[in-house]
Design a protein around this motif. Structure first.
Motif, PDB file in Angstrom:
ATOM      1  N   ARG A  94       0.850  -1.180   0.000  1.00 33.31           N
ATOM      2  CA  ARG A  94       0.000   0.000   0.000  1.00 33.31           C
ATOM      3  C   ARG A  94       0.893   1.239   0.000  1.00 33.31           C
ATOM      4  O   ARG A  94       1.686   1.443   0.898  1.00 33.31           O
ATOM      5  N   ALA A  95       0.737   2.060  -1.034  1.00 37.08           N
ATOM      6  CA  ALA A  95       1.469   3.316  -1.096  1.00 37.08           C
ATOM      7  C   ALA A  95       0.872   4.313  -0.108  1.00 37.08           C
ATOM      8  O   ALA A  95       1.549   5.171   0.411  1.00 37.08           O
ATOM      9  N   LEU A  96      -0.405   4.201   0.143  1.00 40.55           N
ATOM     10  CA  LEU A  96      -1.112   5.052   1.086  1.00 40.55           C
ATOM     11  C   LEU A  96      -1.791   4.137   2.100  1.00 40.55           C
ATOM     12  O   LEU A  96      -2.875   3.621   1.845  1.00 40.55           O
ATOM     13  N   PRO A  97      -1.141   3.873   3.221  1.00 42.74           N
ATOM     14  CA  PRO A  97      -1.738   2.932   4.174  1.00 42.74           C
ATOM     15  C   PRO A  97      -3.030   3.485   4.771  1.00 42.74           C
ATOM     16  O   PRO A  97      -3.128   4.670   5.083  1.00 42.74           O
ATOM     17  N   ILE A  98      -4.011   2.633   4.892  1.00 47.75           N
ATOM     18  CA  ILE A  98      -5.278   3.008   5.504  1.00 47.75           C
ATOM     19  C   ILE A  98      -5.227   2.551   6.945  1.00 47.75           C
ATOM     20  O   ILE A  98      -5.176   1.364   7.235  1.00 47.75           O
ATOM     21  N   CYS A  99      -5.196   3.522   7.852  1.00 51.59           N
ATOM     22  CA  CYS A  99      -5.049   3.228   9.277  1.00 51.59           C
ATOM     23  C   CYS A  99      -6.384   2.972   9.949  1.00 51.59           C
ATOM     24  O   CYS A  99      -6.475   2.175  10.867  1.00 51.59           O
ATOM     25  N   LYS A 100      -7.407   3.675   9.494  1.00 50.13           N
ATOM     26  CA  LYS A 100      -8.696   3.584  10.165  1.00 50.13           C
ATOM     27  C   LYS A 100      -9.784   4.095   9.222  1.00 50.13           C
ATOM     28  O   LYS A 100      -9.571   5.059   8.504  1.00 50.13           O
ATOM     29  N   VAL A 101     -10.907   3.426   9.242  1.00 53.33           N
ATOM     30  CA  VAL A 101     -12.066   3.887   8.497  1.00 53.33           C
ATOM     31  C   VAL A 101     -13.182   4.109   9.500  1.00 53.33           C
ATOM     32  O   VAL A 101     -13.501   3.220  10.283  1.00 53.33           O
ATOM     33  N   LYS A 102     -13.732   5.330   9.509  1.00 55.09           N
ATOM     34  CA  LYS A 102     -14.836   5.643  10.402  1.00 55.09           C
ATOM     35  C   LYS A 102     -16.113   5.703   9.590  1.00 55.09           C
ATOM     36  O   LYS A 102     -16.150   6.306   8.532  1.00 55.09           O
ATOM     37  N   ASN A 103     -17.147   5.084  10.107  1.00 54.19           N
ATOM     38  CA  ASN A 103     -18.444   5.098   9.430  1.00 54.19           C
ATOM     39  C   ASN A 103     -19.502   5.385  10.485  1.00 54.19           C
ATOM     40  O   ASN A 103     -19.841   4.524  11.281  1.00 54.19           O
ATOM     41  N   LYS A 104     -20.024   6.583  10.473  1.00 52.07           N
ATOM     42  CA  LYS A 104     -21.003   6.979  11.496  1.00 52.07           C
ATOM     43  C   LYS A 104     -22.421   7.063  10.954  1.00 52.07           C
ATOM     44  O   LYS A 104     -23.289   7.648  11.580  1.00 52.07           O
ATOM     45  N   PHE A 105     -22.677   6.475   9.800  1.00 52.76           N
ATOM     46  CA  PHE A 105     -24.012   6.563   9.222  1.00 52.76           C
ATOM     47  C   PHE A 105     -25.047   5.784  10.019  1.00 52.76           C
ATOM     48  O   PHE A 105     -26.230   6.103   9.966  1.00 52.76           O
ATOM     49  N   ALA A 106     -24.639   4.777  10.769  1.00 54.17           N
ATOM     50  CA  ALA A 106     -25.585   3.976  11.542  1.00 54.17           C
ATOM     51  C   ALA A 106     -25.903   4.595  12.906  1.00 54.17           C
ATOM     52  O   ALA A 106     -26.775   4.101  13.609  1.00 54.17           O
ATOM     53  N   LEU A 107     -25.205   5.663  13.281  1.00 50.96           N
ATOM     54  CA  LEU A 107     -25.406   6.274  14.598  1.00 50.96           C
ATOM     55  C   LEU A 107     -26.638   7.171  14.617  1.00 50.96           C
ATOM     56  O   LEU A 107     -27.030   7.758  13.608  1.00 50.96           O
ATOM     57  N   GLU A 108     -27.227   7.274  15.799  1.00 47.42           N
ATOM     58  CA  GLU A 108     -28.323   8.225  16.014  1.00 47.42           C
ATOM     59  C   GLU A 108     -27.744   9.638  16.041  1.00 47.42           C
ATOM     60  O   GLU A 108     -26.568   9.829  16.379  1.00 47.42           O
ATOM     61  N   ASP A 109     -28.545  10.628  15.715  1.00 44.32           N
ATOM     62  CA  ASP A 109     -28.087  12.018  15.726  1.00 44.32           C
ATOM     63  C   ASP A 109     -27.481  12.403  17.077  1.00 44.32           C
ATOM     64  O   ASP A 109     -26.507  13.147  17.133  1.00 44.32           O
ATOM     65  N   SER A 110     -28.045  11.895  18.162  1.00 41.81           N
ATOM     66  CA  SER A 110     -27.566  12.240  19.503  1.00 41.81           C
ATOM     67  C   SER A 110     -26.166  11.696  19.782  1.00 41.81           C
ATOM     68  O   SER A 110     -25.490  12.155  20.690  1.00 41.81           O
ATOM     69  N   GLN A 111     -25.715  10.712  19.010  1.00 41.98           N
ATOM     70  CA  GLN A 111     -24.394  10.115  19.202  1.00 41.98           C
ATOM     71  C   GLN A 111     -23.298  10.815  18.401  1.00 41.98           C
ATOM     72  O   GLN A 111     -22.130  10.507  18.575  1.00 41.98           O
ATOM     73  N   LEU A 112     -23.669  11.749  17.551  1.00 36.74           N
ATOM     74  CA  LEU A 112     -22.702  12.413  16.697  1.00 36.74           C
ATOM     75  C   LEU A 112     -21.984  13.522  17.448  1.00 36.74           C
ATOM     76  O   LEU A 112     -22.582  14.208  18.273  1.00 36.74           O
ATOM     77  N   VAL A 113     -20.715  13.705  17.132  1.00 34.46           N
ATOM     78  CA  VAL A 113     -19.921  14.806  17.689  1.00 34.46           C
ATOM     79  C   VAL A 113     -19.811  15.859  16.609  1.00 34.46           C
ATOM     80  O   VAL A 113     -19.301  15.589  15.537  1.00 34.46           O
ATOM     81  N   GLY A 114     -20.310  17.045  16.882  1.00 27.83           N
ATOM     82  CA  GLY A 114     -20.235  18.125  15.914  1.00 27.83           C
ATOM     83  C   GLY A 114     -21.151  17.933  14.704  1.00 27.83           C
ATOM     84  O   GLY A 114     -21.020  18.657  13.728  1.00 27.83           O
ATOM     85  N   GLY A 115     -22.031  16.955  14.756  1.00 21.06           N
ATOM     86  CA  GLY A 115     -22.963  16.751  13.665  1.00 21.06           C
ATOM     87  C   GLY A 115     -22.396  16.023  12.461  1.00 21.06           C
ATOM     88  O   GLY A 115     -23.060  15.884  11.449  1.00 21.06           O
ATOM     89  N   TYR A 116     -21.163  15.556  12.555  1.00 22.45           N
ATOM     90  CA  TYR A 116     -20.518  14.921  11.411  1.00 22.45           C
ATOM     91  C   TYR A 116     -20.842  13.441  11.319  1.00 22.45           C
ATOM     92  O   TYR A 116     -20.866  12.743  12.316  1.00 22.45           O
ATOM     93  N   ARG A 117     -21.058  12.986  10.124  1.00 23.88           N
ATOM     94  CA  ARG A 117     -21.251  11.560   9.848  1.00 23.88           C
ATOM     95  C   ARG A 117     -20.061  11.088   9.029  1.00 23.88           C
ATOM     96  O   ARG A 117     -20.195  10.665   7.904  1.00 23.88           O
ATOM     97  N   ASP A 118     -18.861  11.230   9.605  1.00 22.98           N
ATOM     98  CA  ASP A 118     -17.652  10.848   8.885  1.00 22.98           C
ATOM     99  C   ASP A 118     -17.240   9.438   9.155  1.00 22.98           C
ATOM    100  O   ASP A 118     -17.640   8.806  10.061  1.00 22.98           O
TER     101      ASP A 118
END
Length: 101
Positions: free
Chosen positions: A77-101
């Motif tokens: 991997r020329a660009l290592p992937i360290c972490k993938v975040k997927n917040k689409f399954a979270l409730e709105d109340s669980q989001l920080v700053g409103g982001y679904r990243d």
């Protein structure tokens, strides 16, 4: 969808030293392994905004499949992937700053 779609790359400010110290304190309190600084994966950040789910999958594929280089006959991997975040399954109340990243 097969058509041309929008993909926007938005550079974020570099995480400053004070914020990184805050994160180190959080990692220490959570019992993270030493060295704590190895937990900071995003001092330089960017967001990629897509126009829909199909485009998101396409862009994810660019990183997951398209970031490989060949060295001595081995794929690396020329660009290592360290972490993938997927917040689409979270409730709105669980989001920080409103982001679904």
């Amino acid at each position: 969808d097969g058509g041309v779609g929008e993909v926007e790359v938005c550079a974020a400010p570099i995480k400053n030293a004070a914020r990184m110290r805050e994160k180190l304190a959080e990692y220490a309190a959570d019992g993270a392994e030493w060295p704590l600084c190895a937990q900071i994966l995003d001092p330089v950040r960017t967001s990629i905004v897509c126009d829909g789910p199909a485009r998101m999958l396409e862009v994810a594929g660019w990183f997951l499949r398209g970031s490989c280089a060949v060295s001595d006959g081995e794929r690396e991997r020329a660009l290592p992937i360290c972490k993938v975040k997927n917040k689409f399954a979270l409730e709105d109340s669980q989001l920080v700053g409103g982001y679904r990243d």
